[in-house]
Design a protein around this motif. Sequence first.
Motif, short mmCIF file in Angstrom:
data_model
loop_
_atom_site.label_atom_id
_atom_site.label_comp_id
_atom_site.label_asym_id
_atom_site.label_seq_id
_atom_site.Cartn_x
_atom_site.Cartn_y
_atom_site.Cartn_z
N MET A 324 -23.31 14.27 -33.30
CA MET A 324 -21.89 14.17 -32.94
C MET A 324 -21.37 12.82 -33.46
SD MET A 324 -21.63 15.81 -29.10
CE MET A 324 -19.84 15.80 -29.22
N ILE A 325 -20.10 12.56 -33.23
CA ILE A 325 -19.48 11.36 -33.83
C ILE A 325 -19.96 10.07 -33.20
CG2 ILE A 325 -17.48 11.38 -32.27
CD1 ILE A 325 -17.52 10.42 -36.04
N SER A 326 -20.41 10.12 -31.95
CA SER A 326 -20.80 8.85 -31.30
C SER A 326 -21.69 9.13 -30.09
CB SER A 326 -19.55 8.10 -30.83
OG SER A 326 -18.91 8.84 -29.80
N VAL A 327 -22.39 8.11 -29.67
CA VAL A 327 -23.19 8.22 -28.43
C VAL A 327 -22.26 8.53 -27.27
CG1 VAL A 327 -24.60 6.89 -26.80
CG2 VAL A 327 -25.08 6.74 -29.26
N ALA A 328 -21.10 7.92 -27.27
CA ALA A 328 -20.13 8.17 -26.18
C ALA A 328 -19.74 9.65 -26.15
CB ALA A 328 -18.89 7.30 -26.37
N ALA A 329 -19.55 10.24 -27.32
CA ALA A 329 -19.18 11.67 -27.36
C ALA A 329 -20.34 12.52 -26.84
CB ALA A 329 -18.83 12.07 -28.79
N ALA A 330 -21.55 12.14 -27.19
CA ALA A 330 -22.72 12.88 -26.72
C ALA A 330 -22.83 12.79 -25.19
CB ALA A 330 -23.99 12.33 -27.38
N LYS A 331 -22.63 11.59 -24.67
CA LYS A 331 -22.67 11.41 -23.21
C LYS A 331 -21.53 12.19 -22.56
CE LYS A 331 -25.04 6.92 -23.06
NZ LYS A 331 -24.87 5.44 -22.86
N GLY A 332 -20.40 12.26 -23.24
CA GLY A 332 -19.27 13.01 -22.70
C GLY A 332 -19.59 14.48 -22.53
N LEU A 351 -27.58 21.64 -22.70
CA LEU A 351 -27.16 20.72 -23.77
C LEU A 351 -27.90 19.41 -23.52
CD1 LEU A 351 -23.63 19.98 -25.12
CD2 LEU A 351 -25.10 18.10 -24.41
N GLN A 352 -28.72 19.00 -24.47
CA GLN A 352 -29.53 17.80 -24.26
C GLN A 352 -29.12 16.70 -25.23
OE1 GLN A 352 -33.52 19.40 -24.79
NE2 GLN A 352 -33.74 19.75 -22.58
N HIS A 353 -29.11 15.48 -24.72
CA HIS A 353 -28.89 14.30 -25.56
C HIS A 353 -30.27 13.90 -26.07
CE1 HIS A 353 -26.84 10.07 -25.94
NE2 HIS A 353 -27.25 10.56 -27.09
N LEU A 354 -30.52 14.21 -27.34
CA LEU A 354 -31.90 14.20 -27.84
C LEU A 354 -32.49 12.80 -27.99
CD1 LEU A 354 -31.49 17.07 -30.45
CD2 LEU A 354 -32.51 17.21 -28.17
N GLN A 355 -31.60 11.84 -28.31
CA GLN A 355 -32.08 10.47 -28.53
C GLN A 355 -30.99 9.54 -28.02
OE1 GLN A 355 -33.72 10.56 -32.60
NE2 GLN A 355 -33.55 8.32 -32.56
N SER A 356 -31.27 8.76 -27.00
CA SER A 356 -30.21 8.06 -26.28
C SER A 356 -29.43 7.07 -27.16
CB SER A 356 -30.81 7.31 -25.08
OG SER A 356 -31.73 6.36 -25.57
N ASP A 357 -30.06 6.57 -28.25
CA ASP A 357 -29.32 5.58 -29.07
C ASP A 357 -28.68 6.24 -30.28
OD1 ASP A 357 -32.01 4.20 -31.13
OD2 ASP A 357 -31.60 6.25 -30.41
N THR A 358 -28.69 7.57 -30.30
CA THR A 358 -27.97 8.27 -31.39
C THR A 358 -27.11 9.35 -30.74
OG1 THR A 358 -29.46 10.17 -31.70
CG2 THR A 358 -30.10 8.08 -32.76
N ALA A 359 -26.34 10.05 -31.59
CA ALA A 359 -25.43 11.10 -31.05
C ALA A 359 -26.00 12.49 -31.31
CB ALA A 359 -24.06 10.94 -31.70
N LEU A 360 -27.31 12.57 -31.45
CA LEU A 360 -27.96 13.87 -31.69
C LEU A 360 -28.05 14.63 -30.37
CD1 LEU A 360 -30.74 12.57 -34.08
CD2 LEU A 360 -29.00 14.26 -34.70
N VAL A 361 -27.40 15.80 -30.32
CA VAL A 361 -27.48 16.63 -29.12
C VAL A 361 -27.88 18.05 -29.52
CG1 VAL A 361 -25.67 15.32 -27.96
CG2 VAL A 361 -25.08 17.42 -29.17
#
Length: 489
Positions: A324-332, A351-361
């Motif tokens: 996704m575009i950002s970690v914030a978007a992934a957390k959103g 829906l999983q946030h795959l890597q906390s320092d990236t936006a991979l979900v």
Amino acid sequence: MSHAVQFINGQWLAGEGKSFSSLDPAKNQQVWQGQAASAEQVDAAINAARAAQYSWGDLSFEARVEVVKRFAEQLAENKEALALCIARDTGKALWESRTEVAAMIGKVDISVRAYEERTGTKENPMPQGRAFIRHKPHGVVAVFGPYNFPGHLPNGHIVPALLAGNTVLFKPSELTPMVAEHTVKLWEKAGLPAGVLNLLQGEVDTGKALASHDGIDGLFFTGSSRTGHYLHQQFAGRPEKILALEMGGNNPLIVQDVSNIDAAVHDIVQSAFISAGQRCTCARKLFLPANAQGDAILARLIEVTRNIKTGLYDADPQPFIGAMISVAAAKGMRAAQQQLVDLGGEVLVELQHLQSDTALVSPGIIECSNIKNFPDEEHFGPLLKVFRFTDFDTAIDAANNTSFGLSAGLLSDSQELYQHFYRRIRAGIVNWNRPITGASSAAPFGGIGGSGNHRASAYYAADYCAYPVASVELDQVSMPEQLSPGLTF
Ligand SMILES: NC(=O)c1ccc[n+]([C@@H]2O[C@H](COP(=O)([O-])OP(=O)(O)OC[C@H]3O[C@@H](n4cnc5c(N)ncnc54)[C@H](O)[C@@H]3O)[C@@H](O)[C@H]2O)c1
Ligand SMILES: O=CCC[C@H](NC(=O)CCC(=O)O)C(=O)O
């Protein structure tokens, strides 16, 4: 020394405002840094655009087409570099970034055709003289772009605006400044005269300075409904300035009576999860019949969704979705999932946030049939909400129960059901047995309700880039064949 990221009056300049940067959301690496354009630089850019507008607008349409076609050539020559730039700025997979560059190239010929068809010159016979319908550019227009298609969607305003003879102030998303810089450098190589296209990089302050400036004749916006409504209020009381708003959606997809379950599941996945769910046309609400077929479709959808590959944009083999575009978007998206669970939703695929320092979900599916007063919000990510129905018209009513109205679709073997669906559903894009993402540039693209302000873009963008001028003309002033009563000469 600050990076020269602003393009004003044909010159690359450092911004004078706050510093900001862009992160590669898949690899958590800074890919761009610069200073925002200050209000003074916004003013200077608008003055430059105004100074350039007469000469640009006085060129023949053919002469403007030549420059725009040279831009398309630049895109083609640089397509791989631009695709990589899009992938690094947005996180989207390279295979998809390449399709975005292809859409940018295709936009040029389509916009030329649209200009001629929608805003060309028409001559009509009349008893004395000649009657013409022509079109003229508004003058100096601002273009605001979103982050999800940072090349293609601003391009969808800029190309028709320039073809019509306008000069442009381009304010890209602060999340994708590298793509904007790369694209404007290709316009520069195409030989646009100074001042015709100006790039104003910055965050909301820069956007506000541009949108509120009295020196623009119009503003073409693609972005969230929140921002679009804010701009609409800002332009209230200023009908002399044209405002085109392309905004968000909360799009439904209904399934009933399909014989090919895998094909239905493919189109559901393609509608809901492409671009990591970051398309305005993505399916957000899936309506499935509460019967054995609906159960079978849901079971297969869960299985296929669990196998969707998420990964780095340059991975080989390529993933279906990148970051996704950002970690914030992934957390959103995680927060949205939790909000729906708290309201009574049941997670079918998390829906999983795959890597906390990236936006991979990874994409998620949540059963929401039991949620009362379902929130009418656009969750701009790969989270599909499922609703089960027993009555088709009830499903259509639920699908229409939104303030938006961008895209909608029906997957069904029944043409009769589709004709009924088509008559009842309220949306600007209505598809049958096709994904509801991937709209054609050769058709109008816009929604109703909170999705737009009745100024469809894509093929109809030409409509908001020029105004009509009706003329009756005679080579010399002359007396009419018959005087009106009461006149004596
Ligand atoms: N209908 C369409 O054609 C379409 C296409 C793509 C995306 N979208 C929508 O866009 C959204 C995602 O894009 P986004 O997050 O970049 O949108 P956004 O509204 O956050 O930003 C869009 C642009 O507006 C600027 N902006 C933001 N707030 C502003 C303000 N107060 N004043 C002036 N300028 C401001 C931003 O800097 C950016 O350039 C989603 O809602 C999506 O549905 C719609
Ligand atoms: O994110 C929003 C929609 C992207 C895309 N739509 C288009 O490209 C419309 C055609 C155009 O603007 O040229 C989609 O439908 O997936």
